[in-house]
Design a protein around this motif. Structure first.
Motif, PDB file in Angstrom:
ATOM      1  N   LYS A 134      31.498  60.377  31.122  1.00  0.00           N
ATOM      2  CA  LYS A 134      30.982  61.397  30.221  1.00  0.00           C
ATOM      3  C   LYS A 134      29.458  61.389  30.201  1.00  0.00           C
ATOM      4  N   HIS A 135      28.861  60.191  30.346  1.00  0.00           N
ATOM      5  CA  HIS A 135      27.401  60.051  30.357  1.00  0.00           C
ATOM      6  C   HIS A 135      26.847  60.091  31.783  1.00  0.00           C
ATOM      7  N   LEU A 136      27.606  60.704  32.690  1.00  0.00           N
ATOM      8  CA  LEU A 136      27.178  60.887  34.090  1.00  0.00           C
ATOM      9  C   LEU A 136      26.883  59.564  34.775  1.00  0.00           C
ATOM     10  N   PHE A 137      27.590  58.525  34.364  1.00  0.00           N
ATOM     11  CA  PHE A 137      27.491  57.186  34.948  1.00  0.00           C
ATOM     12  C   PHE A 137      26.109  56.565  34.778  1.00  0.00           C
ATOM     13  N   LEU A 138      25.361  57.053  33.802  1.00  0.00           N
ATOM     14  CA  LEU A 138      24.070  56.429  33.486  1.00  0.00           C
ATOM     15  C   LEU A 138      24.277  55.174  32.653  1.00  0.00           C
ATOM     16  N   THR A 139      25.432  55.054  32.005  1.00  0.00           N
ATOM     17  CA  THR A 139      25.817  53.808  31.347  1.00  0.00           C
ATOM     18  C   THR A 139      26.769  53.059  32.268  1.00  0.00           C
ATOM     19  N   LYS A 140      26.845  51.737  32.138  1.00  0.00           N
ATOM     20  CA  LYS A 140      27.647  50.915  33.045  1.00  0.00           C
ATOM     21  C   LYS A 140      28.542  49.938  32.283  1.00  0.00           C
ATOM     22  N   GLU A 141      29.104  50.386  31.175  1.00  0.00           N
ATOM     23  CA  GLU A 141      29.940  49.489  30.389  1.00  0.00           C
ATOM     24  C   GLU A 141      31.223  49.107  31.120  1.00  0.00           C
ATOM     25  N   TYR A 142      31.807  50.047  31.833  1.00  0.00           N
ATOM     26  CA  TYR A 142      33.065  49.752  32.523  1.00  0.00           C
ATOM     27  C   TYR A 142      32.911  48.699  33.619  1.00  0.00           C
ATOM     28  N   PRO A 143      31.978  48.868  34.562  1.00  0.00           N
ATOM     29  CA  PRO A 143      31.852  47.807  35.575  1.00  0.00           C
ATOM     30  C   PRO A 143      31.424  46.470  34.974  1.00  0.00           C
ATOM     31  N   LYS A 144      30.634  46.531  33.929  1.00  0.00           N
ATOM     32  CA  LYS A 144      30.132  45.288  33.331  1.00  0.00           C
ATOM     33  C   LYS A 144      31.213  44.546  32.547  1.00  0.00           C
ATOM     34  N   THR A 145      32.029  45.284  31.800  1.00  0.00           N
ATOM     35  CA  THR A 145      32.983  44.629  30.911  1.00  0.00           C
ATOM     36  C   THR A 145      34.407  44.561  31.450  1.00  0.00           C
ATOM     37  N   LYS A 146      34.726  45.336  32.472  1.00  0.00           N
ATOM     38  CA  LYS A 146      36.104  45.372  32.983  1.00  0.00           C
ATOM     39  C   LYS A 146      36.216  45.107  34.474  1.00  0.00           C
ATOM     40  N   LEU A 147      35.523  45.904  35.286  1.00  0.00           N
ATOM     41  CA  LEU A 147      35.720  45.850  36.730  1.00  0.00           C
ATOM     42  C   LEU A 147      35.327  44.510  37.335  1.00  0.00           C
ATOM     43  N   TRP A 148      34.057  44.109  37.133  1.00  0.00           N
ATOM     44  CA  TRP A 148      33.592  42.888  37.797  1.00  0.00           C
ATOM     45  C   TRP A 148      34.178  41.617  37.202  1.00  0.00           C
ATOM     46  N   PRO A 149      34.433  41.541  35.897  1.00  0.00           N
ATOM     47  CA  PRO A 149      35.173  40.370  35.406  1.00  0.00           C
ATOM     48  C   PRO A 149      36.551  40.240  36.049  1.00  0.00           C
ATOM     49  N   ASP A 150      37.248  41.368  36.235  1.00  0.00           N
ATOM     50  CA  ASP A 150      38.551  41.328  36.907  1.00  0.00           C
ATOM     51  C   ASP A 150      38.422  40.844  38.345  1.00  0.00           C
ATOM     52  N   LEU A 151      37.481  41.424  39.088  1.00  0.00           N
ATOM     53  CA  LEU A 151      37.340  41.051  40.495  1.00  0.00           C
ATOM     54  C   LEU A 151      36.917  39.594  40.658  1.00  0.00           C
ATOM     55  N   LYS A 152      36.035  39.136  39.808  1.00  0.00           N
ATOM     56  CA  LYS A 152      35.619  37.732  39.908  1.00  0.00           C
ATOM     57  C   LYS A 152      36.755  36.790  39.514  1.00  0.00           C
ATOM     58  N   GLN A 153      37.592  37.209  38.574  1.00  0.00           N
ATOM     59  CA  GLN A 153      38.771  36.411  38.244  1.00  0.00           C
ATOM     60  C   GLN A 153      39.694  36.309  39.454  1.00  0.00           C
ATOM     61  N   ILE A 154      39.898  37.430  40.152  1.00  0.00           N
ATOM     62  CA  ILE A 154      40.748  37.431  41.346  1.00  0.00           C
ATOM     63  C   ILE A 154      40.175  36.505  42.421  1.00  0.00           C
ATOM     64  N   VAL A 155      38.880  36.636  42.681  1.00  0.00           N
ATOM     65  CA  VAL A 155      38.252  35.830  43.732  1.00  0.00           C
ATOM     66  C   VAL A 155      38.340  34.342  43.394  1.00  0.00           C
ATOM     67  N   ASN A 156      38.018  33.991  42.171  1.00  0.00           N
ATOM     68  CA  ASN A 156      38.009  32.582  41.784  1.00  0.00           C
ATOM     69  C   ASN A 156      39.408  31.989  41.678  1.00  0.00           C
ATOM     70  N   ASN A 157      40.383  32.785  41.233  1.00  0.00           N
ATOM     71  CA  ASN A 157      41.728  32.254  41.023  1.00  0.00           C
ATOM     72  C   ASN A 157      42.600  32.285  42.273  1.00  0.00           C
ATOM     73  N   TYR A 158      42.434  33.313  43.112  1.00  0.00           N
ATOM     74  CA  TYR A 158      43.341  33.494  44.247  1.00  0.00           C
ATOM     75  C   TYR A 158      42.659  33.373  45.605  1.00  0.00           C
ATOM     76  N   GLN A 159      41.356  33.374  45.619  1.00  0.00           N
ATOM     77  CA  GLN A 159      40.573  33.204  46.851  1.00  0.00           C
ATOM     78  C   GLN A 159      41.086  34.084  47.996  1.00  0.00           C
ATOM     79  N   PRO A 160      41.062  35.398  47.811  1.00  0.00           N
ATOM     80  CA  PRO A 160      41.574  36.312  48.849  1.00  0.00           C
ATOM     81  C   PRO A 160      40.688  36.327  50.085  1.00  0.00           C
ATOM     82  N   SER A 161      41.319  36.509  51.233  1.00  0.00           N
ATOM     83  CA  SER A 161      40.582  36.622  52.493  1.00  0.00           C
ATOM     84  C   SER A 161      40.155  38.060  52.761  1.00  0.00           C
TER      85      SER A 161
END
Length: 508
Positions: free
Chosen positions: A223-250
């Motif tokens: 809605k804010h034309l992606f000038l705010t970054k709450e989603y990647p900061k609070t949801k996307l990257w925490p999820d991806l880092k959890q995946i990398v650290n917990n499952y170590q995907p190739s």
């Protein structure tokens, strides 16, 4: 005292010292500018040093969060040699299993067939979230899946950790009551399959959608034309880092990037962390879906588009992700037999892809109960049977000087060589390369048992070559006439391979 007067009082020693300091500063500044603005030739020199072990990737400076620097990373050898992977689209969309994995989006957008399906089969007011408890996976046996994929000849497996619906197949710390541990099967599906796949000596990877259709945090950023970054900061990257650290995907197979630029997704920052500091920094490979304008331009390997198969050599490592069900990535209960790739169609995709320097990532959609449809099993096992005979012409190969024969369009070439070029894995052999064998894979058996090709003929004029059919004993007779190579094949009834055949050319 003015600055000019003070300069007149400098001693000769002070002037000399100042001169050295200024000269040194100018040199440092010039060196910095040259380093920042590396030419492609200079990058090639650095890459060559790495490939020749004169500079090891683990000893280099950390990758900077810029595409220019990230693109200098050498491709881990395992990925180029693997060639064959299995792709799995599994999630809440597997419950309605109608239309495609975009069921929720189609429903919300008013797609007629989906609306009709819901009106006929579900009560008024039914929500998509109510499908989640029906995603039971009660028959999911990760060891059985891994055994099937191994028999299919796969070297790596990629599972949807989260599709665009936002439901995660792992216990996400940021997807409350919208993950497989809390609602549905009450299991860590990612963790279970990762272990089973590795137990069968295959690599494990994850697909992860960057965006989520109806996540309110994402929609607020949009809605804010992606000038705010709450989603990647609070949801996307925490999820991806959890995946990398917990499952170590190739493999990290990114998707759902097309609504925003990479700056919004913080893609280069994440990849710099992945390549520099993550537990998979030396092995992981990523695709090219990291923001608007990025696909087919940046990434360890390129997907470019779904079912991407250009049919010609590419200048960067690439992957053809395609579906056995030609109409959907997710499971469909109403799929018809004529919508399923035949084994011949499947082999054509694999052979043409590998010949042109790509990997084949073959997708199937499991059911909500955790089973794999028999038709998918049959196709995968048929592929594995073929690879058991002809895999020498696929695994660990490189593109040859020609890909598709000029005269005979049913013939595709690969070769094996002693050198691996981490920055040019999909290039044709160089003069310095030692080619150990050339392979010609033909998809149709000639009526008179004589295979005619043109592109090999000039090479067989020099040296003494032997030709054998993989899976059969003995060598084949051949001759060159009028610039054409004629290869006398055995009787088809005596040949082990059933659908496509590989010939090996090697010097005595």
């Amino acid at each position: 005292m003015s600055c000019a007067v003070r300069i007149l009082h400098y001693t000769r020693k002070q002037r000399r010292s100042n001169f050295y300091k200024i000269t040194t500063m100018k040199f440092i500044l010039l060196f910095s500018l040259l380093t920042i603005h590396l030419t492609s030739a200079e990058i090639d020199v650095r890459n060559t040093l790495i490939e020749n072990n004169l500079g090891k990737p683990t000893e280099r400076e950390p990758y900077k969060p810029t595409w220019t620097d990230l693109d200098t990373r050498p491709l881990p050898k395992w990925y180029d040699t693997a060639k064959i992977g299995i792709f799995l689209h599994w999630g809440v969309f597997s419950v309605p299993s109608f239309g495609s994995e975009w069921f929720w989006s189609n429903w919300k957008s008013g797609e007629n067939n989906t609306i009709e399906f819901m009106n006929k089969n579900y009560p008024p007011g039914f929500t998509y979230q109510e499908f989640a408890p029906m995603f039971t996976a009660e028959f999911f046996n990760p060891d059985d899946w891994a055994s099937l994929f191994r028999k299919a000849g796969a070297k790596y497996v990629v599972l949807t950790s989260k599709h665009h619906e936002g439901y995660t197949l792992f216990p996400s710390q940021r997807s409350f009551s919208w993950n497989a541990m809390e609602v549905g099967p009450k299991r860590d599906l990612v963790g279970e399959l990762a272990q089973a796949v590795r137990n069968k000596d295959m690599k494990f990877g994850v697909y992860h959608s960057l965006y989520e259709w109806y996540n309110p945090i994402y929609l607020e950023d949009k809605k804010h034309l992606f000038l705010t970054k709450e989603y990647p900061k609070t949801k996307l990257w925490p999820d991806l880092k959890q995946i990398v650290n917990n499952y170590q995907p190739s493999v990290i197979w990114s998707d759902g990037d097309w609504e925003a630029f990479d700056a919004y997704w913080n893609s280069t920052d994440f990849l710099a962390w992945l390549y520099n500091d993550s537990p998979v920094k030396d092995e992981v490979v990523v695709n090219d879906r990291w923001g608007i304008g990025i696909p087919c331009h940046h990434g360890d390997f390129y997907n470019c588009a779904d079912r991407y198969n250009p049919g010609k050599l590419q200048n960067h490592k690439w992957e053809n992700a395609f579906t056995i069900d030609s109409r959907s990535w997710g499971y469909r209960r109403n799929m018809a037999l004529n919508e399923i790739l035949s084994i011949n169609q499947l082999l054509k995709e694999v052979v043409s892809t590998v010949s042109c320097g790509g990997n084949s990532l073959i997708n199937i959609g499991p059911t909500k109960e955790g089973t794999i449809a028999p038709i998918f099993q049959e196709r995968l096992l048929a592929l594995g049977e073929w690879l058991a005979i002809n895999g020498e012409a696929i695994y660990g190969t490189s593109p040859w000087q020609h890909q598709n024969d000029t005269y005979n369009a049913n013939v595709w070439y690969t070769c094996t060589k002693t050198q691996y070029h981490a920055h040019r894995p999909s290039s044709v052999p160089e003069k310095s390369d030692t080619i150990t064998a050339i392979y010609a894979i033909f998809l149709r058996w000639p009526k008179n048992n004589v295979l005619n090709v043109s592109d090999l003929a000039p090479y067989l004029h020099s040296g003494t070559y032997k030709i054998k059919m993989l899976g059969n004993q003995g060598f084949l007779n051949w001759k060159i006439s009028s610039g054409m190579l004629f290869i006398m094949l055995p009787d088809k009834a005596t040949v082990r391979s059933k659908n496509a055949w590989a010939l090996k050319f090697s010097q005595q």
